[in-house]
Design an enzyme around this catalytic site. Structure first.
Site, mmCIF file in Angstrom:
data_model
loop_
_atom_site.group_PDB
_atom_site.id
_atom_site.type_symbol
_atom_site.label_atom_id
_atom_site.label_comp_id
_atom_site.label_asym_id
_atom_site.label_seq_id
_atom_site.Cartn_x
_atom_site.Cartn_y
_atom_site.Cartn_z
ATOM 1 N N LYS A 103 28.527 24.208 -42.754
ATOM 2 C CA LYS A 103 28.768 22.806 -42.422
ATOM 3 C C LYS A 103 27.787 21.853 -43.091
ATOM 4 O O LYS A 103 28.151 20.733 -43.448
ATOM 5 C CB LYS A 103 28.738 22.632 -40.898
ATOM 6 C CG LYS A 103 29.897 23.294 -40.169
ATOM 7 C CD LYS A 103 29.816 23.012 -38.679
ATOM 8 C CE LYS A 103 31.067 23.504 -37.945
ATOM 9 N NZ LYS A 103 31.212 24.957 -38.007
ATOM 10 N N GLY A 152 35.200 27.489 -33.881
ATOM 11 C CA GLY A 152 35.782 27.859 -32.593
ATOM 12 C C GLY A 152 34.957 27.449 -31.389
ATOM 13 O O GLY A 152 35.107 28.007 -30.311
ATOM 14 N N GLY A 153 34.053 26.467 -31.566
ATOM 15 C CA GLY A 153 33.243 26.008 -30.452
ATOM 16 C C GLY A 153 32.003 26.838 -30.200
ATOM 17 O O GLY A 153 31.184 26.494 -29.352
ATOM 18 N N HIS A 196 39.702 14.328 -31.726
ATOM 19 C CA HIS A 196 39.706 15.338 -32.788
ATOM 20 C C HIS A 196 41.066 15.265 -33.468
ATOM 21 O O HIS A 196 42.075 15.690 -32.913
ATOM 22 C CB HIS A 196 39.469 16.716 -32.178
ATOM 23 C CG HIS A 196 39.419 17.829 -33.174
ATOM 24 N ND1 HIS A 196 38.573 18.902 -33.041
ATOM 25 C CD2 HIS A 196 40.104 18.062 -34.317
ATOM 26 C CE1 HIS A 196 38.744 19.733 -34.055
ATOM 27 N NE2 HIS A 196 39.678 19.245 -34.837
ATOM 28 N N HIS A 217 34.826 22.919 -26.249
ATOM 29 C CA HIS A 217 35.063 22.831 -27.694
ATOM 30 C C HIS A 217 36.159 23.764 -28.182
ATOM 31 O O HIS A 217 36.325 23.943 -29.384
ATOM 32 C CB HIS A 217 33.773 23.075 -28.482
ATOM 33 C CG HIS A 217 32.627 22.207 -28.057
ATOM 34 N ND1 HIS A 217 32.622 20.843 -28.232
ATOM 35 C CD2 HIS A 217 31.463 22.506 -27.426
ATOM 36 C CE1 HIS A 217 31.494 20.343 -27.755
ATOM 37 N NE2 HIS A 217 30.782 21.324 -27.254
ATOM 38 N N GLU A 250 39.249 18.477 -40.793
ATOM 39 C CA GLU A 250 39.101 17.997 -39.423
ATOM 40 C C GLU A 250 38.176 16.784 -39.383
ATOM 41 O O GLU A 250 37.119 16.771 -40.015
ATOM 42 C CB GLU A 250 38.566 19.115 -38.539
ATOM 43 C CG GLU A 250 39.432 20.376 -38.596
ATOM 44 C CD GLU A 250 39.138 21.350 -37.471
ATOM 45 O OE1 GLU A 250 38.179 21.123 -36.714
ATOM 46 O OE2 GLU A 250 39.879 22.342 -37.350
ATOM 47 N N ARG A 277 41.925 28.044 -44.080
ATOM 48 C CA ARG A 277 42.896 29.055 -43.656
ATOM 49 C C ARG A 277 44.024 28.360 -42.923
ATOM 50 O O ARG A 277 44.003 27.135 -42.726
ATOM 51 C CB ARG A 277 42.227 30.049 -42.699
ATOM 52 C CG ARG A 277 41.533 29.363 -41.523
ATOM 53 C CD ARG A 277 41.044 30.338 -40.480
ATOM 54 N NE ARG A 277 40.154 29.738 -39.506
ATOM 55 C CZ ARG A 277 40.521 28.987 -38.474
ATOM 56 N NH1 ARG A 277 41.805 28.707 -38.294
ATOM 57 N NH2 ARG A 277 39.630 28.503 -37.627
#
Length: 664
Positions: free
Chosen positions: A116, A164-165, A208, A235, A275, A297
């Site tokens: 990130k 995935g949080g 989101h 999340h 996102e 993906r």
């Protein structure tokens, strides 16, 4: 043209890929672990290869074994699905090195977007708006704390390799930063093998919103519009929809353009999702969204995009992977509205703890033009503790958003699962929430409404239908003989019945009074009137249609040895017949902390003889890839400790015994 495709995944996404590949005339190879030997995706494939034991690290994450399986079965391509190896650059390179097509982006694109901090720097250079924060190399806690204080609170700590949080913590104030950082780093190291973090300013009333992009090897990148994934818990996405509520043409154009720029910055090919975190404090603005991450993906929520565009994204993935082109942008349009609800094996009444075990009963909605079901399990199967707890994706479509929401509510009405618990009733209440229907959504929506989405207390509707089934079973039904019921019957009074059921660990007395076709249910000083009840039953299965104060409802009641299993508005509960020792067991339960699911004990925070208060975290348990703190149900003193850090425990194992006072 791809002739043989190996699907390096399991469950519903493996079945999803097989369905499209078979339609395209492609031979399909499944892979499986010990736990999935009889899984649906294995049965539906043309051939299957065993990988190893149940844990993913010993099966689905073994890249070498998957490459070997592809070569042994003559596969010329591998589809990774999502999760597992889908965003593993080394796996993509290994496919290329063995002349196997990787159905996904090139390794360099995966690497560029996989971390990130680096991705944010890349996006800044490409002119894509990013959230204010710190994504530097220096990971010294003091440096991170100083950066956090400069950014201001509240903020988010996020694992640079996260997803995935996992590896994410919200910090409300400076004094909570150190503990949150340590927890985040520990989870990140365990989940991703990388404890590095970045820090972002927490956006007020965040939404989101993500954009589906698709690139090909000829340099063309297109978008397939946006999805709103704001309804999340911890999340983790729960309900997704497309298009996003409140979206305007100008904001859509700006956001989709930014997503295409992001994809072009890494020469992207295949399916991807860009996102954005969006300021949802008012109307959507062209300057009110920020790049969050890119998932290189296919996404779990891709069906809602398929529903509104009419495209098969898996077919397009396979077409692009074989050298084909994406459609022109003006050939992609949208119609109607779609929603997806993730049916999870979890117990909302117990803080959403995972619920594993056999699926003795699994009833899902019928598919039609308005409803699609993607699932990897069937009745008689099992929800394993080794993998994601999602049972199915329920997708609905209609001409507009309100219609899609009501279609979803109707679909969730049809869900019945036992003994595994699910979030179906919780999601039904969410999609019918007044603010949700009005499009007033943000990522805090669920937390802000937990009291209404997960109502405390008894479900009088379920109790009433269990009691009514009991009355019918006793031969009373429509032709009640008042002299046969020892319930204090009085002349000229409506027929009534009193029953006792065990709900969880509590024994409840329920009163049922019939007045024509109406029914009054009373329990624990509460009363509910249900109007116009009609029954349709055969053998041990009862179906009731009724009208309540909050609209029509239906219920299915199954007679079991232990009691009545009632499915009503997505909630499935067993109303058990009392056992002579039930009351004693319930009284003792307040001092016994048991493992609510199989898992591994990560930490034991107390010692024998320690004084604890209600709510104190006693034991931390890891299950279904998440940490769960088991807390004290009341004030007391630690008596016996059955929990040992590092040990594996089974559901129901006694971990802590709580006494009223220390023993001499």
């Amino acid at each position: 043209m791809i002739k043989t495709l190996l699907i390096a995944n399991r469950g519903e996404i493996a079945r999803r890929v097989i369905r499209t590949a078979h339609r395209m005339g492609i031979r399909c190879i499944a892979v499986y672990s010990d736990a999935d030997a009889d899984a649906l995706h294995v049965r539906e494939a043309d051939d299957a290869v065993h990988l190893g034991p149940a844990p993913a690290a010993e099966s689905y994450l073994l890249a070498d074994k998957i490459i070997e399986a592809a070569k042994a079965t003559g596969a010329d391509a591998i589809h990774p699905g999502y999760g597992f190896l889908s965003e593993n650059a080394e796996f993509a390179e290994a496919c290329a090195a063995n002349d196997i097509i990787f159905v996904g982006p090139p390794a360099q694109a995966i690497r560029a977007m996989g971390l990130k901090d680096q991705a944010k720097t890349l996006m800044e250079d490409a002119g894509v708006p990013v959230t204010p924060g710190y994504h530097g190399e220096n990971q010294d806690p003091a440096v991170l704390k100083q950066a956090a204080d400069t950014i201001g609170y509240p903020l988010l700590i996020k694992a640079v390799a996260g997803g995935g949080g996992k590896g994410m913590r919200k910090v409300e104030a400076a004094e909570g930063f150190a503990d949150a950082l340590e927890s985040c780093q520990r989870e990140a190291a365990k989940s991703f093998g990388d404890d590095r973090v970045l820090i972002e300013k927490f956006i007020t009333s965040p939404r989101h919103i993500e954009v589906q992009v698709f690139g090909d090897s000829h340099g063309r990148v297109v978008h397939m519009y946006e999805r709103d994934c704001s309804l999340q818990r911890r999340h983790q996405k729960v309900i997704e929809e497309a298009p996003a509520p409140g979206m305007t043409p100008d904001v859509r154009a700006a956001m989709c353009s930014a997503a295409i720029n992001a994809a072009k910055a890494v020469n992207y090919t295949g399916a991807g999702t860009v996102e954005f975190i969006v300021d949802g404090s008012g109307e959507l603005r062209e300057d009110g969204f920020y790049f969050m991450e890119m998932n290189t993906r296919l996404q779990v929520e891709h069906p809602v995009t398929e529903m509104i565009t009419g495209l098969d994204l898996v077919e397009l993935q396979l077409h692009v992977a074989a050298g084909g082109s994406v459609p022109l942008q003006d050939q992609i349009s949208i119609r109607g509205h779609a929603m997806e609800a993730r049916l999870y094996a979890e117990d909302p009444d117990a803080g959403f703890l995972p619920s594993t075990g056999p699926l003795d009963i699994l009833r899902l909605p019928e598919e039609d033009a308005h409803t699609r079901i993607d699932t990897g399990v069937a009745e008689g199967g099992e929800v394993s503790l080794f993998y994601d707890p999602m049972i199915a994706k329920i997708i609905t479509f209609d001409a507009d958003r309100e219609g899609a929401a009501y279609m979803m509510a109707y679909a969730l009405d049809e869900v019945g699962v036992y003994p595994v618990k699910t979030n179906a009733g919780f999601m039904r209440r969410a999609v019918l929430d007044e603010d949700f229907l009005a499009g007033r959504v943000n990522t805090g929506f669920i937390e802000q409404r937990l009291e209404t989405l997960v109502p405390a207390g008894l479900d009088l509707k379920g109790l009433g239908f269990a009691a009514l089934a009991s009355m019918i079973e006793a031969g009373e039904g429509d032709d009640v003989d008042p002299f046969a019921i020892a319930d204090g019957w009085r002349l000229n009074a409506a027929p009534r019945l009193r029953n006792r059921f065990v709900v969880g660990e509590e024994t409840v007395e329920v009163g049922l009074r019939l007045d024509g076709s109406d029914m009054r249910v009373s329990a624990a000083d509460a009363e509910l009137r249900i109007n116009s009840v009609e029954g349709d039953f055969d053998a041990a299965l009862y179906h009731f249609d009724a009208e309540a104060e909050d609209g029509p409802l239906s219920a299915d009641v199954l007679r079991m040895d232990a009691g009545f299993l009632v499915s009503c508005r997505g909630d499935t509960r067993l109303y058990a017949f009392p056992h002579p020792e039930a009351d004693a067991d319930a009284a003792e339960a307040g001092g016994v902390i048991k493992a609510p699911m199989p898992g591994k004990v990560l930490a034991v925070n107390v010692k024998a003889g320690a004084t604890v208060a209600k709510g104190d975290a006693l034991v931390v348990l890891e299950a279904m890839k998440m940490e769960h703190a088991l807390t004290a149900p009341r004030d007391g003193v630690i008596g016996e400790l059955g929990a040992v850090a590092g040990a594996q425990v089974a559901e129901g194992d006694v971990l802590v015994m709580l006494a009223d006072e220390a023993e001499d």
